[in-house]
Design an enzyme around this catalytic site. Structure first.
Site, PDB file in Angstrom:
ATOM      1  N   VAL A 157       0.817  -1.222   0.000  1.00 15.65           N
ATOM      2  CA  VAL A 157       0.000   0.000   0.000  1.00 15.65           C
ATOM      3  C   VAL A 157       0.848   1.269   0.000  1.00 15.65           C
ATOM      4  CG1 VAL A 157      -2.013  -1.062   1.063  1.00 15.65           C
ATOM      5  CG2 VAL A 157      -0.212  -0.090   2.521  1.00 15.65           C
ATOM      6  N   GLY A 158       2.137   1.150  -0.125  1.00 16.92           N
ATOM      7  CA  GLY A 158       2.958   2.352  -0.161  1.00 16.92           C
ATOM      8  C   GLY A 158       4.416   2.026   0.060  1.00 16.92           C
ATOM      9  N   GLY A 177       8.509   4.144   0.694  1.00 14.04           N
ATOM     10  CA  GLY A 177       9.254   5.382   0.912  1.00 14.04           C
ATOM     11  C   GLY A 177      10.703   5.057   1.161  1.00 14.04           C
ATOM     12  N   TYR A 225      12.190   4.604   3.877  1.00 13.31           N
ATOM     13  CA  TYR A 225      12.375   3.612   4.935  1.00 13.31           C
ATOM     14  C   TYR A 225      12.226   2.203   4.385  1.00 13.31           C
ATOM     15  CZ  TYR A 225      11.517   1.098   9.327  1.00 13.31           C
ATOM     16  OH  TYR A 225      11.583   0.224  10.369  1.00 13.31           O
ATOM     17  N   GLY A 226      11.268   2.012   3.524  1.00  6.88           N
ATOM     18  CA  GLY A 226      10.982   0.689   2.986  1.00  6.88           C
ATOM     19  C   GLY A 226       9.563   0.634   2.448  1.00  6.88           C
ATOM     20  N   LYS A 227       8.960  -0.548   2.470  1.00  7.23           N
ATOM     21  CA  LYS A 227       7.595  -0.727   1.965  1.00  7.23           C
ATOM     22  C   LYS A 227       6.616  -0.924   3.119  1.00  7.23           C
ATOM     23  CE  LYS A 227       8.431  -2.454  -2.690  1.00  7.23           C
ATOM     24  NZ  LYS A 227       8.085  -3.489  -3.692  1.00  7.23           N
ATOM     25  N   VAL A 228       5.347  -0.599   2.840  1.00  4.93           N
ATOM     26  CA  VAL A 228       4.263  -0.790   3.803  1.00  4.93           C
ATOM     27  C   VAL A 228       3.234  -1.727   3.184  1.00  4.93           C
ATOM     28  CG1 VAL A 228       2.508   0.346   5.205  1.00  4.93           C
ATOM     29  CG2 VAL A 228       4.648   1.518   4.702  1.00  4.93           C
ATOM     30  N   LYS A 267       5.132  -2.065   8.333  1.00  2.00           N
ATOM     31  CA  LYS A 267       6.184  -1.238   7.746  1.00  2.00           C
ATOM     32  C   LYS A 267       7.499  -2.004   7.822  1.00  2.00           C
ATOM     33  CE  LYS A 267       7.793   3.567   8.045  1.00  2.00           C
ATOM     34  NZ  LYS A 267       7.615   4.828   8.783  1.00  2.00           N
ATOM     35  N   ASP A 296       8.718  16.344  13.241  1.00  3.76           N
ATOM     36  CA  ASP A 296       8.399  16.281  11.815  1.00  3.76           C
ATOM     37  C   ASP A 296       6.890  16.374  11.596  1.00  3.76           C
ATOM     38  OD1 ASP A 296       9.124  16.214   9.159  1.00  3.76           O
ATOM     39  OD2 ASP A 296       9.130  14.031   9.023  1.00  3.76           O
TER      40      ASP A 296
END
Length: 955
Positions: A640-641, A643, A645-648, A662, A758
Site C-alpha cells: 500500500v505504499g 518510501g 524507509y521501505g515498503k508498507v 512497515k 516532523d
C-alpha cells in the site's frame, strides 16, 4: 618455495585473527564514518568500519573507545558532523590548520563531556560559537583563533572552571565581553584561566570592571585591535599575576588608572592607539617591564617622565604622539637592557645627549618630528639615530646620517650545521640545516608580544631554535632540524618568523608525524623562550605525505633479511600453534558478542523477566512467519505504499484486525539499540489522536513495525484531492483539534515528554471518522529532566515546516513542533504546500494579510473548496501566526493552542467531541483510486526535505 608460501599464508591468517580482536565502539565508529562522509582528503587509512582496530591515522583509542582526533594540516575539506555527540569518550579534538574546513561548530559538541582540548586553529569555521561549549566542564584548552566566527562570546564559557587557555583571537566576534549576572555565567568566573586571547575581533562596549578580581590568576590579557570604548577599569590593577597586557588599537578613553602601577609582574604593556587622556601614568613600580608602548593617545602635555630611568628591565620604549616635551634625560639611555627608544611626533626639545655610559644594547633612537636643536655625538657603539624633521636637520647640514632614514635590516636565517650542502636536491625539495634534502613542514610562528625590539640579534633566534628542538625531541617527535627565516613585524606589532620543520630519517613526514608536530604547536606543548611571549602557529597544508614505504634496493643484506624473516616467521608459527587452540573458541565468542551487539533482544528470556527485554506497553513481538502469513508472503497486492524507509503492507491478523506493516529496507535499518528504543517509545504512547503501535518483528535480519491501520490516508492526500475526501471548514477545524490534542499529549502527558520533530500534513492520518492521528515518530526526541527545556541535536525535519530558530541554534524544543503546527494550520486554509513555486506560505500570508478587511484579505490564498461559512477564521489565522513567530519564546505551548482551537470551534458553534464526526462514507467522494498509504510516506525522505533518513535519537 612451498614452505615460504605456507609461512606467508600463516602470517596472513595470524594478521587476520589479530585484527578481529579490536572492535571500535559502535557509536564511535558511526560518528567517525559520518565525519568521513562529510570530508574530502581524509587519510587513506580510513577504510572499513573499525577505526580503532584498523588503526585509522589521527584517531587515538583506548579500550576500543575513541579518545582523540588529531588531524592537523591534513588538507581536510568539508564540515563538522552533528553526530560528534556520539564520541562520548573523546578527550582531544584537534583539526587545526585545515583551511578548507568550513561551516558551523554543531551545537551537539556540548555533549562531549570528557573533552579537555578543543583546538580548531587556522581553519575557516564561521557562524556563532555555540553556547553549548559551556557544557564542556573538563575543557582545559579552547583554541578557536584564526577562523571566521561571528556573533558574541558565549557567556556559558564562564562555566569552564578548569579552563587554562582561552584563545578566540582573529575572528569576527562582536558584542560586549560577557560577565556573570545572577544565574547567567560570564568570563569573570574563570578564576583559574591564565590566558584571555581576544585580539583582532570586533568586540565593542566597555571593558567590564567585574571582569577582573584579585582571585584570578590571569597572565595574558590580549584585547588588541577591537572596538572597545570607555575607560580602563581600575580593577585591572588587582590582577597582580598579569605578565602581558595588550589593550592597544581600540577606542579606550579617560585617564589610565593609577593602580596599574601595582602590576609588578607585567613585562609587556601596550596601550597605544586609543583615546586615553589625563597625565602619563606613573609606572615606577613596574620593575619587570620590558616593552612599553603608549603611542598615539591624547595625554596632557608633560615632561619626559623621570621614572622611566628606573625601569631596569626596559628594552623598548615607544611613546609616539603623546605630548611629551622638554629634554630627554641622559640617564634614560643608561638602562642596561635598552634597545629601542621611539618618541616621534612629540614636543621634545633641547640637546640630545646619551651620556657617557649608555647601554651597549641600544640599537635605535627615533625622534622624528620633534624640536631638537643639537646632538652630542660620542664615539663608540653604533646606534641608529633618526632626527628627521627636527630643527637640527631642517636648519643645519642635511648630510648627517641622523638626518636620513633607512630601512632596518632584520634578516636572519638558521645557519648550516657544519655540513656540505647537497647539490642534488630536487626542485621541490629543501636542504635542511643538516644538509639533507627533504620536504619540510612549513608555516609561520606569530609572536603576539615579544619583549625585545632588536630583531637583528641572532641570539634570540638561536635560543628559539634550541627550544623548538628540545621540545620536539623530548616528546619523541620525528624531527631532524628546524629552520627559521624571514623576520618581520606586522601592523599589529606581532613578530612573524617563518618556520620549516624537517623530518628525521626520511625525506618527508607521514600523516602521523605531521599530526604530532602540528599538535605540539596548536596545543601550546612547545613553550618558546620567555622573551618571545604568547604565540600561535599558522601552518601551511602539507602536500608531500609518504603514502607507501619504498622497498630497499637489492643488496648483500637481502640474504640476511631472509634469514631474519625466516626466524621471525618461525616464531610466528609457534605463536600460531598456540593461538590455534583458542581460535575457534574466540571466533564463537566473537560471533556471540557481535550478535548481542547488533541484536539487543538476543538474550531475551521472557519467562525469567530478563532485564534486557524492552519495556513494552500494549505492543507484542511477532515472528517473521506470522507476518508472512498475514500479508500473503508480502505480496504486491498488499503493498500500500513505499518510501525511503521501505515498503508498507496491509495485513490481517488472525483476530481479524487490519494492520499496516512497515518493513525496513536493508540499507535504511537502524542499529539494534536504536530500534529497541523506538519500539519502547511507541509502545507507551497511547492516545486516540496518536497512531498506535501494535507490535514489531526483529528476526532474521528484519526490522518491521506493525501499526494500527488508518483507512483514510494522510491529510496531505485529502487536501490535494488524491484521496477523494473533501474537507470543508468544519472538518478542517476538527482535524486541527485532533492533531493539537495528539501533540499536546506528547508534549505534556507523555513521560518523558516527546518532541515529534516532523509535524506535517503527510504525518497526520485520518481514521474512518476522519479523526486526526499523529503518525511517524522516526525523527522524534525525548526530553529528559536534565535537558532544561531543549535538546541540542543535529537539525532534521522537512523544509517548509522546519522551525527557523531550531535550524539556526540546533536547540530543539517543544516550540519547534508548535512552529510546524502553525505551518500546518496555514496549509489547512490554503491546501498549498508550505513551499510552492519558490513561495513560502508563512511569508505569503503575512504579506497579503490586512486585518481591516474581510477574511483578513486572504481570499486569493484560500482553498476554493473550503466553502463560504468560515466561523472563527480570523482567530484561527491569528493563532497560526502566533505559532510561527520567529522566536520560540513568543509562541504558545501546544496546550494553549489546543484550548484556543476549542474556543474557536465553540464560537463557530461546533462540537469539540471527536466521536461526533460522521464516517467517511457520508462525505462527498470521487473515485478513490489507489493512493500511497501514509505509513509509506517518505517522511524525512521528501524531496523537499534534504535531510538524511529518519532515526529515533533517544536521549
Amino acid at each position: 618455495m612451498d614452505s615460504r608460501l605456507i609461512l606467508v599464508s600463516l602470517l596472513i591468517v595470524f594478521i587476520q585473527i589479530s585484527s578481529t580482536w579490536a572492535r571500535t565502539n559502535t557509536d564511535d565508529a558511526t560518528a567517525l564514518v559520518a565525519l568521513k562522509g562529510l570530508w574530502e582528503n581524509y587519510p587513506p587509512s580510513w577504510v572499513g568500519f573499525d577505526p580503532c582496530g584498523s588503526s585509522w591515522e589521527g584517531i587515538g583509542c583506548y579500550n576500543q573507545r575513541v579518545i582523540s582526533i588529531i588531524l592537523t594540516s591534513m588538507g581536510l575539506k568539508g564540515e563538522l558532523s552533528g553526530d560528534l555527540d556520539q564520541l562520548s569518550e573523546l578527550q582531544i579534538l584537534d583539526l587545526s590548520y585545515n583551511k578548507n574546513l568550513t561551516g558551523n561548530i554543531p551545537a551537539s559538541i556540548g555533549s562531549l563531556k570528557k573533552l579537555t582540548n578543543l583546538l580548531l586553529v587556522g581553519c575557516s569555521f564561521s557562524g556563532p560559537i555555540p553556547d553549548t561549549i559551556g557544557s564542556l566542564t573538563e575543557l582545559v584548552f579552547l583554541s578557536l583563533n584564526s577562523n571566521s566566527f561571528s556573533g558574541g562570546i558565549p557567556p556559558s564559557i564562564g562555566n569552564l572552571s578548569k579552563l587554562y587557555w582561552l584563545d578566540l583571537a582573529d575572528n569576527q566576534l562582536t558584542g560586549t565581553i560577557p560577565i556573570s549576572n545572577g544565574s547567567t555565567p560570564g568570563l569573570d568566573k574563570l578564576t583559574h584561566t591564565k590566558h584571555f586571547h581576544f585580539g583582532k575581533n570586533r568586540l565593542s562596549g566597555s571593558i567590564p570592571p567585574k571582569l577582573f578580581s584579585s582571585n584570578m590568576i590571569l597572565i595574558h590579557l590580549l584585547l588588541e585591535s577591537n572596538q572597545l570604548t570607555g575607560s580602563i577599569p581600575s580593577t585591572l590593577g588587582l590582577m597582580k599575576t598579569l605578565e602581558v597586557v595588550r589593550l592597544d588599537r581600540n577606542s579606550l578613553s579617560g585617564p589610565v588608572p593609577s593602580n596599574l602601577n601595582n602590576l609588578t609582574e607585567v613585562k609587556e604593556l601596550f596601550l597605544s592607539n586609543n583615546k586615553l587622556t589625563g597625565t602619563v601614568p606613573d609606572l615606577t613600580s613596574m620593575n619587570s617591564l620590558n616593552y612599553m608602548d603608549m603611542s598615539n593617545n591624547s595625554f596632557e602635555e608633560s615632561d619626559v617622565p623621570s621614572w622611566l630611568s628606573t625601569l631596569q628591565s626596559l628594552t623598548t620604549l615607544t611613546m609616539e604622539h603623546t605630548n611629551l616635551k622638554g629634554a630627554i634625560p641622559a640617564s634614560l639611555f643608561s638602562l642596561p637592557q635598552l634597545q629601542t627608544v621611539s618618541l616621534r611626533n612629540n614636543i621634545i626639545n633641547g640637546t640630545l645627549d646619551f651620556g657617557a655610559g649608555y647601554s651597549s644594547q641600544l640599537q635605535l633612537v627615533d625622534l622624528q618630528k620633534n624640536y631638537i636643536i643639537a646632538f652630542t655625538e660620542r664615539a663608540g657603539h653604533d646606534v641608529e639615530i633618526i632626527l628627521v624633521d627636527n630643527p637640527i636637520c631642517l636648519e643645519g647640514p642635511k648630510n648627517k646620517k641622523y638626518c636620513m632614514t633607512s630601512q632596518p635590516d632584520f634578516s636572519y636565517s638558521t645557519p648550516q650545521n657544519n655540513c656540505v650542502p647537497s647539490s642534488v636536491c630536487r626542485s621541490d625539495q629543501t636542504s635542511s640545516p643538516n644538509c639533507i634534502c627533504a620536504y619540510p613542514y612549513m608555516g609561520t610562528l606569530v609572536f603576539r608580544a615579544p619583549s625585545f625590539s632588536n630583531l637583528g640579534n641572532s641570539s634570540y633566534y638561536i635560543s628559539l631554535e634550541q627550544r623548538l628542538m628540545q621540545s620536539f625531541q623530548s616528546h619523541q617527535l620525528p624531527v631532524d632540524s628546524v629552520f627559521l627565516a624571514d623576520l618581520m613585524k606586522d601592523s599589529n606589532d606581532y613578530l612573524l618568523v617563518s618556520l620549516k620543520v624537517f623530518p628525521h630519517g626520511q625525506d618527508r613526514f607521514n600523516r602521523t608525524g605531521i599530526s604530532m608536530v602540528g599538535f605540539a604547536l596548536s596545543n601550546q606543548t612547545f613553550k618558546p623562550p620567555p622573551t618571545f611571549g604568547p604565540f600561535y602557529f599558522n601552518a601551511e597544508q602539507y602536500q608531500y605525505f609518504e603514502e607507501v614505504s619504498l622497498s630497499p634496493e637489492p643488496n648483500k643484506s637481502s640474504n640476511t633479511g631472509i634469514i631474519i624473516g625466516a626466524a621471525v616467521g618461525g616464531s610466528l608459527l609457534v605463536l600460531l600453534l598456540l593461538f590455534a587452540g583458542v581460535y575457534a573458541f574466540r571466533q564463537k565468542r566473537r560471533a556471540e558478542r557481535a550478535t548481542e551487539q547488533s541484536n539487543p533482544f538476543a538474550n531475551w528470556d521472557e519467562s525469567k523477566g530478563s532485564g534486557g527485554i524492552p519495556q513494552l506497553k500494549g505492543a507484542r513481538r511477532f515472528t517473521f512467519e506470522e507476518l508472512k502469513k498475514c500479508t500473503n508472503n508480502f505480496s504486491d497486492i498488499n503493498d500500500v505504499g513505499s518510501g525511503g524507509y521501505g515498503k508498507v503492507y496491509r495485513g490481517t491478523l488472525p483476530t481479524g484486525q487490519m494492520v499496516a506493516i512497515k518493513r525496513a529496507k536493508q540499507e535504511s535499518m537502524q542499529g539494534g539499540l536504536e530500534f529497541k528504543t523506538e519500539i519502547e517509545l511507541l509502545s507507551r504512547v497511547h492516545h486516540k489522536n496518536v497512531v498506535s503501535l501494535i507490535g514489531f518483528c526483529f528476526q532474521l535480519g528484519e526490522q518491521i513495525l506493525i501499526y494500527e491501520y488508518v483507512p483514510n490516508g494522510s491529510l496531505k492526500e485529502s487536501l490535494s484531492g488524491r484521496s477523494g475526501i473533501r474537507l470543508d471548514w468544519r472538518r478542517r477545524l476538527k482535524v486541527a483539534l485532533g492533531s493539537a490534542r495528539g501533540l499536546a499529549y506528547l508534549h505534556e502527558l507523555a513521560d518523558p515528554p516527546i518532541i515529534h520533530r516532523d509535524i506535517k500534513s503527510n504525518n497526520i492520518l485520518l481514521d474512518e471518522h476522519l479523526n486526526a492521528k499523529v503518525a511517524d515518530f522516526g525523527l522524534c526526541k525525548l526530553l529528559t529532566d536534565s535537558e532544561k527545556g531543549h535538546v541540542t541535536t543535529q537539525v532534521k525535519g522537512t523544509m517548509g515546516y522546519l522551525d527557523p530558530e531550531y535550524y539556526m541554534s540546533q536547540q530543539l524544543t517543544e516550540k519547534s513542533d508548535v512552529y510546524s503546527f502553525g505551518v500546518l494550520m496555514l496549509e489547512l486554509i490554503s491546501a498549498r504546500k508550505p513551499i510552492e513555486r519558490g513561495k513560502y506560505i508563512v511569508k505569503e500570508v503575512k504579506i497579503a494579510m490586512d486585518k481591516t478587511k474581510d477574511l483578513y484579505n486572504l481570499q486569493d490564498l484560500l482553498d476554493p473548496t473550503l466553502g463560504t461559512t468560515l466561523g472563527g477564521f480570523n482567530k484561527f489565522v491569528d493563532l497560526a501566526l502566533r505559532c510561527v513567530e520567529e522566536t520560540g519564546a513568543d509562541r504558545p505551548t501546544m496546550g494553549e493552542v489546543l484550548k484556543e482551537i476549542e474556543n474557536i470551534m465553540q464560537l463557530a458553534g461546533l462540537n469539540t467531541n471527536p466521536e461526533s464526526s460522521s464516517t467517511s462514507a457520508s462525505y462527498e467522494e470521487s473515485s478513490m483510486g489507489t493512493s500511497s498509504h501514509p505509513y509509506g510516506s517518505n517522511s524525512a525522505f521528501d524531496s523537499s526535505a534534504g535531510y538524511p533518513p529518519s532515526t529515533v535519537e533517544p536521549k
